[in-house]
Design a protein around this motif. Sequence first.
Motif: not given
Length: 235
Positions: A173-188, A223-225
Motif C-alpha cells: 500500500m505504501l509503495e503505491k502511494l508513490a504514484l506521483r513519482q512513477a508519473i515523473e518517470h514517464l516520457c514527456q 494505454k502505454k503510459a
Amino acid sequence: MTRTEELIRASQDGDKEAGETLIKENAGLIWSVARRFSGRGTDMDDLYQLGCLGFLKAVEGFDLEYGTQFSTYAVPKIAGEIRRFLRDDGAIKVSRSLKEQSVQIKSLRNRLTNAYGREPTIQELSTHSGLSAEEIAVAETATREVESIQRETSAEGFTLENILTDTESEDRMLEKLALRQAIEHLCQREQMVIRLRYYHGLTQDRVARVLGVSQVQVSRIEKKAIGHLREQVES
C-alpha cells in the motif's frame, strides 16, 4: 492477538487512551496518506487531523474476526475522510493567477475566432498568448470542477486510485502511494497525456487537439503510459 488488535478491541470497548495510542503508533501511515492530498488548498496539519478522524472510524468499524490486515482496511478510510472534506469544501482551490489566465485565454479565443472565422487551434492560442499547450489546457479547465483520481476515464474503467488502493499488505500500500513519482518517470508525452486526462479531466479528443495528434494516437499513448505506471508501482 497482536498488540494492535488488543488496542483496537480496547478502543472499540470505549477506551479512549487505546485509540490515542493507536494514532501515535500509526502516525507514519496517516501522514503517508495525508501527503497524497497536499497542494490542494488545505494545510498539511489539517489534512493529518482529518486523516486521524478517518483512522478512528476505521478502528471503530474494523472486524477483528475478518482476518484482514488492519492497515489495509484503514488506508481507504483515512483517504476517504480527507477526500470527503476536500469535495465538500470546494475540492481543489484554484489560484487567482489561473483564474486570470482562464479569462485571458477565453477572450483571446473569442478574438481569434472572429478574426479567422473559425475556432483557433491550440498552437495558434499558444503563439498569441506565449503559453505552452499544457498551460492553456490547464488554464481553460481551471474554473471547472476538478476531476478526481477516482474518476473512471479509460475504456477498462481504470482510475489512478486503483493503483493506490489495490493491494494486499501495508508495505504494498505504501509503495503505491508513490504514484506521483512513477508519473515523473514517464516520457514527456506520456506524462502530458496522463496529467491532462486524469488530473485535468480532458477527453481523449480534447487531448488530441492539445497535442496535435489523432484521438487514436492519444488512446495508444494513454494505454502505454498506464502499462508503464503499473509496471513501476508493482515492481
